[in-house]
Design an enzyme around this catalytic site. Structure first.
Site, PDB file in Angstrom:
ATOM      1  N   THR A  38       0.868  -1.245   0.262  1.00  0.00           N
ATOM      2  CA  THR A  38       0.027  -0.153   0.065  1.00  0.00           C
ATOM      3  C   THR A  38       0.972   1.164   0.035  1.00  0.00           C
ATOM      4  OG1 THR A  38      -1.598  -1.005   1.380  1.00  0.00           O
ATOM      5  CG2 THR A  38      -1.672   1.214   1.281  1.00  0.00           C
ATOM      6  N   CYS A  39       1.730   1.253   0.889  1.00  0.00           N
ATOM      7  CA  CYS A  39       2.834   2.504   1.227  1.00  0.00           C
ATOM      8  C   CYS A  39       3.191   2.947  -0.040  1.00  0.00           C
ATOM      9  CB  CYS A  39       3.947   2.101   2.005  1.00  0.00           C
ATOM     10  SG  CYS A  39       5.257   3.368   2.131  1.00  0.00           S
ATOM     11  N   GLY A 207     -14.956  11.885   6.071  1.00  0.00           N
ATOM     12  CA  GLY A 207     -13.776  11.524   6.754  1.00  0.00           C
ATOM     13  C   GLY A 207     -12.836  12.447   6.868  1.00  0.00           C
ATOM     14  N   VAL A 210      -6.520  11.245   8.821  1.00  0.00           N
ATOM     15  CA  VAL A 210      -5.316  11.454   8.150  1.00  0.00           C
ATOM     16  C   VAL A 210      -5.435  11.682   6.678  1.00  0.00           C
ATOM     17  CG1 VAL A 210      -3.087  10.917   7.887  1.00  0.00           C
ATOM     18  CG2 VAL A 210      -4.019  10.486  10.013  1.00  0.00           C
ATOM     19  N   GLY A 297     -11.306   5.371   7.022  1.00  0.00           N
ATOM     20  CA  GLY A 297     -10.374   4.515   7.619  1.00  0.00           C
ATOM     21  C   GLY A 297     -10.260   3.075   6.999  1.00  0.00           C
ATOM     22  N   ARG A 298      -9.371   2.342   7.355  1.00  0.00           N
ATOM     23  CA  ARG A 298      -8.922   1.016   6.678  1.00  0.00           C
ATOM     24  C   ARG A 298      -9.234  -0.090   7.571  1.00  0.00           C
ATOM     25  NH1 ARG A 298      -6.055   1.850   2.128  1.00  0.00           N
ATOM     26  NH2 ARG A 298      -4.584   0.138   2.279  1.00  0.00           N
ATOM     27  N   ASP A 337      -0.094  -3.268   9.343  1.00  0.00           N
ATOM     28  CA  ASP A 337      -1.639  -3.011   9.727  1.00  0.00           C
ATOM     29  C   ASP A 337      -2.598  -4.091   9.723  1.00  0.00           C
ATOM     30  OD1 ASP A 337      -0.914  -0.526   8.628  1.00  0.00           O
ATOM     31  OD2 ASP A 337      -1.921  -0.125   6.639  1.00  0.00           O
ATOM     32  N   ALA A 345       3.319   3.273   8.137  1.00  0.00           N
ATOM     33  CA  ALA A 345       4.569   2.424   7.439  1.00  0.00           C
ATOM     34  C   ALA A 345       5.423   2.119   8.424  1.00  0.00           C
ATOM     35  CB  ALA A 345       4.836   3.303   6.073  1.00  0.00           C
ATOM     36  N   HIS A 469      21.479  28.161  12.923  1.00  0.00           N
ATOM     37  CA  HIS A 469      20.755  29.352  12.709  1.00  0.00           C
ATOM     38  C   HIS A 469      21.019  29.953  11.136  1.00  0.00           C
ATOM     39  CE1 HIS A 469      18.811  33.401  13.509  1.00  0.00           C
ATOM     40  NE2 HIS A 469      19.812  33.905  12.660  1.00  0.00           N
TER      41      HIS A 469
HETATM   42  P1  FAD Z   1       0.801  -2.932   3.128  1.00  0.00           P
HETATM   43  O1  FAD Z   1       1.779  -2.024   2.680  1.00  0.00           O
HETATM   44  O2  FAD Z   1      -0.621  -2.942   2.949  1.00  0.00           O
HETATM   45  O3  FAD Z   1       1.379  -3.961   2.290  1.00  0.00           O
HETATM   46  C1  FAD Z   1       0.809  -5.545   2.551  1.00  0.00           C
HETATM   47  C2  FAD Z   1       1.066  -6.232   1.039  1.00  0.00           C
HETATM   48  O4  FAD Z   1       0.572  -7.694   1.317  1.00  0.00           O
HETATM   49  C3  FAD Z   1       0.349  -5.789  -0.254  1.00  0.00           C
HETATM   50  O5  FAD Z   1       1.147  -5.430  -0.965  1.00  0.00           O
HETATM   51  C4  FAD Z   1      -0.721  -6.754  -0.378  1.00  0.00           C
HETATM   52  O6  FAD Z   1      -0.664  -7.127  -1.855  1.00  0.00           O
HETATM   53  C5  FAD Z   1      -0.022  -7.956   0.098  1.00  0.00           C
HETATM   54  N1  FAD Z   1      -0.861  -9.136   0.582  1.00  0.00           N
HETATM   55  C6  FAD Z   1      -2.016  -9.160   1.204  1.00  0.00           C
HETATM   56  N2  FAD Z   1      -2.430 -10.310   1.303  1.00  0.00           N
HETATM   57  C7  FAD Z   1      -1.491 -11.400   0.856  1.00  0.00           C
HETATM   58  C8  FAD Z   1      -1.473 -12.786   0.625  1.00  0.00           C
HETATM   59  N3  FAD Z   1      -2.250 -13.630   1.105  1.00  0.00           N
HETATM   60  N4  FAD Z   1      -0.504 -13.236  -0.094  1.00  0.00           N
HETATM   61  C9  FAD Z   1       0.298 -12.443  -0.949  1.00  0.00           C
HETATM   62  N5  FAD Z   1       0.462 -11.143  -0.418  1.00  0.00           N
HETATM   63  C10 FAD Z   1      -0.409 -10.446   0.023  1.00  0.00           C
HETATM   64  N6  FAD Z   1       1.757   5.462   6.488  1.00  0.00           N
HETATM   65  C11 FAD Z   1       2.564   6.348   6.687  1.00  0.00           C
HETATM   66  O7  FAD Z   1       3.434   6.107   7.820  1.00  0.00           O
HETATM   67  N7  FAD Z   1       2.804   7.668   6.246  1.00  0.00           N
HETATM   68  C12 FAD Z   1       2.144   8.133   5.179  1.00  0.00           C
HETATM   69  O8  FAD Z   1       2.138   9.308   4.735  1.00  0.00           O
HETATM   70  C13 FAD Z   1       1.122   7.338   4.869  1.00  0.00           C
HETATM   71  N8  FAD Z   1       0.189   7.774   3.589  1.00  0.00           N
HETATM   72  C14 FAD Z   1      -0.795   6.925   3.540  1.00  0.00           C
HETATM   73  C15 FAD Z   1      -1.630   7.454   2.507  1.00  0.00           C
HETATM   74  C16 FAD Z   1      -2.901   6.739   2.003  1.00  0.00           C
HETATM   75  C17 FAD Z   1      -3.619   7.231   0.818  1.00  0.00           C
HETATM   76  C18 FAD Z   1      -2.821   5.296   2.654  1.00  0.00           C
HETATM   77  C19 FAD Z   1      -3.916   4.615   2.116  1.00  0.00           C
HETATM   78  C20 FAD Z   1      -1.999   4.766   3.696  1.00  0.00           C
HETATM   79  C21 FAD Z   1      -1.031   5.610   3.974  1.00  0.00           C
HETATM   80  N9  FAD Z   1      -0.082   5.315   5.039  1.00  0.00           N
HETATM   81  C22 FAD Z   1       0.718   6.113   5.512  1.00  0.00           C
HETATM   82  C23 FAD Z   1      -0.276   4.069   5.852  1.00  0.00           C
HETATM   83  C24 FAD Z   1       0.772   2.930   4.927  1.00  0.00           C
HETATM   84  O9  FAD Z   1       0.614   2.872   3.774  1.00  0.00           O
HETATM   85  C25 FAD Z   1       0.259   1.548   5.809  1.00  0.00           C
HETATM   86  O10 FAD Z   1       0.587   1.632   7.134  1.00  0.00           O
HETATM   87  C26 FAD Z   1       1.689   0.719   5.345  1.00  0.00           C
HETATM   88  O11 FAD Z   1       1.635   0.539   4.054  1.00  0.00           O
HETATM   89  C27 FAD Z   1       1.413  -0.803   6.009  1.00  0.00           C
HETATM   90  O12 FAD Z   1       2.106  -1.698   5.697  1.00  0.00           O
HETATM   91  P2  FAD Z   1       2.046  -2.957   5.696  1.00  0.00           P
HETATM   92  O13 FAD Z   1       3.601  -3.834   5.383  1.00  0.00           O
HETATM   93  O14 FAD Z   1       1.545  -3.541   6.947  1.00  0.00           O
HETATM   94  O15 FAD Z   1       1.060  -3.520   4.623  1.00  0.00           O
HETATM   95  P1  AMP Z   2      -8.915   7.465   9.975  1.00  0.00           P
HETATM   96  O1  AMP Z   2      -9.370   6.236  10.885  1.00  0.00           O
HETATM   97  O2  AMP Z   2      -7.918   8.445  10.642  1.00  0.00           O
HETATM   98  O3  AMP Z   2      -8.552   7.130   8.549  1.00  0.00           O
HETATM   99  O4  AMP Z   2     -10.306   8.411   9.923  1.00  0.00           O
HETATM  100  C1  AMP Z   2     -11.453   8.228   9.160  1.00  0.00           C
HETATM  101  C2  AMP Z   2     -12.352   9.318   9.764  1.00  0.00           C
HETATM  102  O5  AMP Z   2     -13.692   8.962   9.131  1.00  0.00           O
HETATM  103  C3  AMP Z   2     -12.791   8.984  11.294  1.00  0.00           C
HETATM  104  O6  AMP Z   2     -12.769  10.206  12.085  1.00  0.00           O
HETATM  105  C4  AMP Z   2     -14.309   8.697  11.425  1.00  0.00           C
HETATM  106  O7  AMP Z   2     -14.999   9.421  12.495  1.00  0.00           O
HETATM  107  C5  AMP Z   2     -14.767   9.330   9.975  1.00  0.00           C
HETATM  108  N1  AMP Z   2     -15.988   8.771   9.501  1.00  0.00           N
HETATM  109  C6  AMP Z   2     -16.443   7.388   9.456  1.00  0.00           C
HETATM  110  N2  AMP Z   2     -17.713   7.208   8.982  1.00  0.00           N
HETATM  111  C7  AMP Z   2     -18.207   8.376   8.538  1.00  0.00           C
HETATM  112  C8  AMP Z   2     -19.374   8.912   8.107  1.00  0.00           C
HETATM  113  N3  AMP Z   2     -20.270   8.194   7.826  1.00  0.00           N
HETATM  114  N4  AMP Z   2     -19.598  10.264   8.105  1.00  0.00           N
HETATM  115  C9  AMP Z   2     -18.660  10.869   8.194  1.00  0.00           C
HETATM  116  N5  AMP Z   2     -17.524  10.615   8.900  1.00  0.00           N
HETATM  117  C10 AMP Z   2     -17.080   9.310   8.921  1.00  0.00           C
END
Ligand code: FAD
Ligand code: AMP
Length: 490
Positions: A38-39, A207, A210, A297-298, A337, A345, A469
């Protein structure tokens, strides 16, 4: 036979693989989508490339403030996306090359634990199901992770075996059951990140966490009329209250409509776009926008991960772990996650390193991880350790010291918005407990506080460090200065 099988190649999984290889473990890494998770593909890196484009756009638009005369800039979303893609490609190639150099065996396909006792993982080759990862970057379909051979019993699969398994399968967007959330034009970050059409006239974000506020910052800068609807009483509700309040004011000043305490109940197709119905204190209201981003959220992703009788203890979708990130099944670990602890991340990476060291039989680092939380808005937001409210809840006698950025030379000369740094410290010992930052470079400066908390430094020790500075970092010295000069208490 391997020493360790890692499932998922996000920042949790691939960094754990590097560490395992470094410690001499024969390591297999299974990934069903693209290296980087995801990252790299749908999270941190793509959002930050868009944020950088937005910042450059604003710098050019407002360059007159610094005596530079330019024409009116305009956005080319296709070029913005090309920059996003080349950034991701470069970093992905780097990960692939490093994995190869570390001799990590990368298997492309979906991993399923088929025998929890013998630690057998079946890898089913990518056959285009893409299950659960709506955002598996369609344009990058296929993968660069390697190939899957055939196992005798099930063609198109391989069986891997190791004494330990590390789950790093990440998370996917959580979509609340809002009627109409499947309408065209309603997206999660997985799809919206790849938007390359004409700049939007209006955007509604459900929402105010972040992800929601980062996208609000990007699109407001691009000139879109942005509305945020957040159900809770404040934005970024899990952080210090003053950060949420300051962010709300800052976004409003830039023209973003922010509704807190606003719960979305339905989305419908209207002539001018998508009409959103939401409940506020004073009753039902409506708002229409060209596109809707659901940023509510996720949720941890474990679909297809466990065959029958192989599921470890779970709670509301997240895999439960102990202090070594070991699940209820000995030898099966879960980091990042998927265990639902942080959804960041660098937290996934830190947990992966700890788990691997434990698997390799090395002693634990006795100090806990202090995980900074960062939001890349303008001004940036960062937090680490305890807030004053959290210290109070824990019964710790604490004080906080807040300084404004308006006296900092670098902030003034670069015309930064007014911000602050707040440090929370133990009243008696002056030991630093936490910090909250709302200012330029907050996401870099927070590391100094993370280090200070880890090293159990006092305010005086932090203030004694000589910082250059003019620099934004001088604010750290100022924030830590609570005692008379020359005091260095412990
Ligand atoms: P992931 O990065 O989700 O990787 C999991 C991997 O496992 C995926 O590639 C998936 O395909 C693979 N997988 C899943 N199931 C299987 C399976 N059964 N077999 C094989 N492969 C599989 N975090 C930050 O710290 N800073 C940020 O600025 C930030 N910005 C973000 C912005 C957005 C829009 C989003 C959605 C997230 C952001 N995050 C950020 C959160 C961050 O991306 C996640 O916390 C991080 O990627 C989690 O890492 P992970 O290794 O746990 O899982
Ligand atoms: P995060 O968990 O930081 O990604 O934030 C997700 C945000 O979405 C939280 O602050 C929730 O309160 C908000 N949220 C969830 N469901 C709803 C909804 N139906 N309407 C408005 N906000 C929501």
């Amino acid at each position: 036979m391997f020493d360790l099988i890692i499932i998922g190649a996000g920042p949790g999984g691939y960094e754990a693989a590097f560490e395992a290889a470094r410690l001499g473990l024969r390591t297999a890494l299974v990934e069903k989508g693209d290296l980087g998770g995801t990252c790299l593909n749908r999270g941190c890196i793509p959002t930050k490339t868009l944020i950088h484009s937005a910042e450059v756009y604003e710098e050019i638009r407002d360059a007159g403030r610094f005596g530079i005369v330019t024409g009116t800039p305009s956005m080319d979303m296709k070029a913005v996306q090309a920059h996003r893609k080349s950034t991701v490609d470069t970093l992905q190639k780097g990960i692939a090359a490093r994995l190869k150099a570390a001799k990590v065996a990368v298997s492309s396909g979906k991993g399923t634990i088929v025998d929890a006792e013998k630690k057998l993982v079946r890898v089913t080759g990518n056959m285009g199901d893409g299950a659960g990862t709506a955002g598996d970057d369609a344009e990058a379909a296929g993968n660069n992770a390697g190939t899957v051979g055939d196992s005798a019993d099930m063609p198109g699969t391989v069986l891997l075996e190791a004494p330990d398994i590390l789950l790093a399968t990440g998370s996917v967007p959580a979509i609340p059951p809002i009627p109409g959330s499947d309408l065209p034009g309603v997206m999660t970050s997985d799809e919206f990140l790849f938007y390359d059409g004409e700049p939007l006239k209006s955007l509604l974000i459900i929402g105010g966490g972040v992800i929601g506020v980062e996208f609000a910052g990007i699109w407001q800068a691009f000139g879109t009329k942005v509305t945020i609807l957040e159900a809770l009483p404040s934005l970024i509700a899990n952080m210090d209250r003053e950060l949420g309040q300051s962010l709300k004011l800052s976004l409003q000043k830039k023209g973003v409509a922010v509704h807190t305490g606003a719960k979305v109940s339905a989305l419908t197709q209207a002539e001018e776009g998508i009409c959103c119905t939401f409940e506020e204190k004073d009753g039902e209201r409506h708002c229409t926008a060209q596109a809707v981003l659901i940023a509510t959220g996720r949720r941890p992703y474990t679909e297809g991960l466990f065959a029958e009788d192989c599921t470890p203890g779970m709670e509301r979708g997240r895999v439960l772990v102990d202090e070594h990130y070991e699940t209820s099944i000995p030898g099966i670990y879960a980091i990042g996650d998927v265990n639902g602890q942080f959804l960041l991340a660098h937290a996934a990476t830190a947990q992966g390193l700890r788990a691997v060291r434990h698997i390799a039989g090395l002693p634990d680092d006795p100090k806990p991880d202090w995980i900074p939380s960062c939001i890349y808005t303008s001004p940036e937001i960062a937090s680490v350790g305890l807030t004053a409210a959290e210290a109070k809840e824990k019964g710790i006698a604490a004080k906080s010291h807040k300084i404004l950025s308006s006296a900092n030379g670098k902030s003034v000369l670069t015309l930064q918005e007014r911000g602050f740094i707040k440090v929370v410290y133990e009243e008696q010992t002056h030991r630093i407990l936490g910090a909250q930052l709302f200012c330029a470079r907050a996401t870099d400066m927070v590391s100094e506080f993370a280090a200070a908390i880890r090293e159990e430094q006092t305010m005086e020790e932090m203030a004694a460090v000589v910082r250059p500075h003019p620099s934004f970092c001088e604010m750290i010295t100022e924030a830590a200065r609570v005692s008379p000069p020359g005091t260095l208490s412990r």
